[in-house]
Design a protein around this motif. Structure first.
Motif, PDB file in Angstrom:
ATOM      1  N   UNK A   3      31.942  78.247  33.474  1.00 41.88           N
ATOM      2  CA  UNK A   3      31.535  77.070  32.714  1.00 41.88           C
ATOM      3  C   UNK A   3      32.551  75.954  32.856  1.00 41.88           C
ATOM      4  N   UNK A   4      33.835  76.316  33.026  1.00 43.62           N
ATOM      5  CA  UNK A   4      34.883  75.308  33.138  1.00 43.62           C
ATOM      6  C   UNK A   4      34.716  74.446  34.385  1.00 43.62           C
ATOM      7  N   UNK A   5      34.066  74.979  35.434  1.00 41.55           N
ATOM      8  CA  UNK A   5      33.909  74.230  36.666  1.00 41.55           C
ATOM      9  C   UNK A   5      32.963  73.048  36.485  1.00 41.55           C
ATOM     10  N   UNK A   6      32.126  73.115  35.476  1.00 43.27           N
ATOM     11  CA  UNK A   6      31.174  72.049  35.222  1.00 43.27           C
ATOM     12  C   UNK A   6      31.731  70.959  34.307  1.00 43.27           C
ATOM     13  N   UNK A   7      32.971  71.123  33.866  1.00 48.73           N
ATOM     14  CA  UNK A   7      33.545  70.160  32.941  1.00 48.73           C
ATOM     15  C   UNK A   7      33.845  68.842  33.633  1.00 48.73           C
ATOM     16  N   UNK A   8      33.701  67.760  32.885  1.00 45.27           N
ATOM     17  CA  UNK A   8      34.161  66.472  33.364  1.00 45.27           C
ATOM     18  C   UNK A   8      35.680  66.466  33.394  1.00 45.27           C
ATOM     19  N   UNK A   9      36.236  65.558  34.188  1.00 41.72           N
ATOM     20  CA  UNK A   9      37.691  65.498  34.319  1.00 41.72           C
ATOM     21  C   UNK A   9      38.362  65.314  32.955  1.00 41.72           C
ATOM     22  N   UNK A  10      37.810  64.425  32.106  1.00 43.95           N
ATOM     23  CA  UNK A  10      38.415  64.177  30.796  1.00 43.95           C
ATOM     24  C   UNK A  10      38.393  65.420  29.930  1.00 43.95           C
ATOM     25  N   UNK A  30      48.132  79.651  36.287  1.00 44.37           N
ATOM     26  CA  UNK A  30      47.415  80.066  35.079  1.00 44.37           C
ATOM     27  C   UNK A  30      46.218  79.161  34.812  1.00 44.37           C
ATOM     28  N   UNK A  31      46.416  77.856  35.021  1.00 42.83           N
ATOM     29  CA  UNK A  31      45.335  76.899  34.781  1.00 42.83           C
ATOM     30  C   UNK A  31      44.223  77.036  35.809  1.00 42.83           C
ATOM     31  N   UNK A  32      44.567  77.330  37.053  1.00 43.43           N
ATOM     32  CA  UNK A  32      43.514  77.486  38.063  1.00 43.43           C
ATOM     33  C   UNK A  32      42.616  78.668  37.723  1.00 43.43           C
ATOM     34  N   UNK A  33      43.227  79.757  37.222  1.00 46.92           N
ATOM     35  CA  UNK A  33      42.419  80.922  36.836  1.00 46.92           C
ATOM     36  C   UNK A  33      41.586  80.627  35.599  1.00 46.92           C
ATOM     37  N   UNK A  34      42.189  79.982  34.628  1.00 49.58           N
ATOM     38  CA  UNK A  34      41.483  79.720  33.365  1.00 49.58           C
ATOM     39  C   UNK A  34      40.325  78.750  33.558  1.00 49.58           C
ATOM     40  N   UNK A  35      40.543  77.711  34.365  1.00 54.18           N
ATOM     41  CA  UNK A  35      39.542  76.659  34.525  1.00 54.18           C
ATOM     42  C   UNK A  35      38.604  76.903  35.704  1.00 54.18           C
ATOM     43  N   UNK A  36      38.975  77.818  36.608  1.00 53.51           N
ATOM     44  CA  UNK A  36      38.121  78.094  37.756  1.00 53.51           C
ATOM     45  C   UNK A  36      38.048  76.947  38.741  1.00 53.51           C
ATOM     46  N   UNK A  37      39.132  76.221  38.885  1.00 55.26           N
ATOM     47  CA  UNK A  37      39.185  75.095  39.815  1.00 55.26           C
ATOM     48  C   UNK A  37      40.357  75.290  40.763  1.00 55.26           C
ATOM     49  N   UNK A  38      40.463  74.405  41.751  1.00 55.27           N
ATOM     50  CA  UNK A  38      41.488  74.555  42.773  1.00 55.27           C
ATOM     51  C   UNK A  38      42.862  74.143  42.271  1.00 55.27           C
ATOM     52  N   UNK A  39      43.870  74.625  42.985  1.00 50.51           N
ATOM     53  CA  UNK A  39      45.251  74.248  42.710  1.00 50.51           C
ATOM     54  C   UNK A  39      45.417  72.733  42.793  1.00 50.51           C
ATOM     55  N   UNK A  40      44.771  72.101  43.781  1.00 51.70           N
ATOM     56  CA  UNK A  40      44.881  70.652  43.964  1.00 51.70           C
ATOM     57  C   UNK A  40      44.274  69.900  42.784  1.00 51.70           C
TER      58      UNK A  40
END
Length: 301
Positions: A3-10, A30-40
């Motif tokens: 679900x985190x991958x669908x979040x807006x940047x804000x 830790x944040x990449x795992x929690x949010x499901x987004x890339x390191x970049x």
């Protein structure tokens, strides 16, 4: 897909900031795992938050900014932050204002944005301790002339703060003698423990007077104000009738605030009423506007 991958940047950055404040620091992995987004993506978010002064980047992650509780940013410094959120909040808050009522606007960049949306609401009486807010109405009247139904603006006296608010005994005395239907209040910080707070002691006292003189208190604050605590508290969350905020507010914070505030109106995609899961922010704003109109029938100022 998380679900985190669908979040807006804000929204994603609000979650990152909440993690940093809650845990005292986070690592990128830790944040990449929690949010499901890339390191970049996480590093870009941390860069953006660091530029806004919301956190401090360290090797491999981020930590909270250590800021004195007496630090008071100037109006110009705050005016460039969270522009989209402030505009959404201002537009929604303006829909709560009924023609012919007496309202008060405190100082701040969000109430300044709100003032622009109130120019076409007829027959308002506007009490404000903000030089910037008063200028919005006066500039509009100078440009278009004194139109029928134009707002009557009462600017309190007082000592000018870095955020261009007028505070102190002169302002307090003027506000004490007035009674308005709705106060729209900008804040430096909101938290469960400290309630509403500001780094300026004189402004805290003036804000207390504003709250005491209002029949209804509407706080207009974007999600970055959550968890911030200034030197002086001037109101508890239970004294707030409505909070208008943006979709970047973490879900956990929404739940915590809703236990103390009668109504939370969230602008943006995650708009939801605390009084019914089927209500939208727009329909709730309409309900509030009608209630304010009813309470304003016997306004005394």
């Amino acid at each position: 897909m998380s679900d985190h991958q669908n979040l807006l940047a804000e929204q994603r950055r609000a979650l990152i900031l909440d993690e940093v404040r809650r845990r005292g620091g986070v690592r990128v992995n830790e944040l990449t795992r929690k949010l499901g987004v890339s390191d970049m993506t996480v590093r870009r978010d941390l860069d953006a938050l660091a530029r806004q002064g919301m956190l401090e980047k360290v090797h491999g992650g981020a930590v909270p900014v250590v800021e004195a509780s007496t630090h008071e940013p100037g109006f110009e410094a705050k005016s460039g932050l969270e522009l989209t959120a402030k505009e959404d909040i201002a537009r929604t808050a303006a829909s709560l204002v009924a023609p012919g009522t007496a309202i008060a606007l405190s100082g701040g960049t969000t109430t300044y944005a709100l003032a622009h949306h109130l120019l076409d609401v007829p027959d308002l009486t506007v009490v404000t301790n903000s030089v910037r807010v008063a200028d919005v109405f006066h500039s509009a009247q100078r440009t278009s002339g004194q139109r029928p139904g134009a707002a009557t603006v009462v600017l309190t006296g007082g000592v000018r703060t870095p955020s261009d608010s007028l505070v102190g005994p002169v302002a307090d005395q003027a506000i004490r003698a007035l009674h308005f239907d709705v106060l729209f209040l900008g804040v430096h910080g909101i938290s469960l423990e400290a309630g509403l707070s500001t780094p300026n002691l004189a402004e805290a006292e003036t804000n207390r007077r504003l709250v005491q003189s209002a029949r209804r208190v509407v706080v207009v604050a974007d999600h970055t104000k959550w968890g911030t605590v200034g030197l002086s508290s001037f109101a508890s969350l239970s004294q707030v009738d409505t909070l208008v905020t943006d979709a970047g507010l973490p879900a956990e914070a929404h739940v915590d605030i809703s236990e103390h505030v009668n109504r939370v109106v969230v602008t943006g995609e995650r708009a939801a009423s605390t009084e019914g899961s089927g209500d939208s922010a727009d329909s709730e704003a309409s309900d509030d506007s009608e209630a304010f109109a009813d309470s304003g029938a016997d306004a005394d100022i």
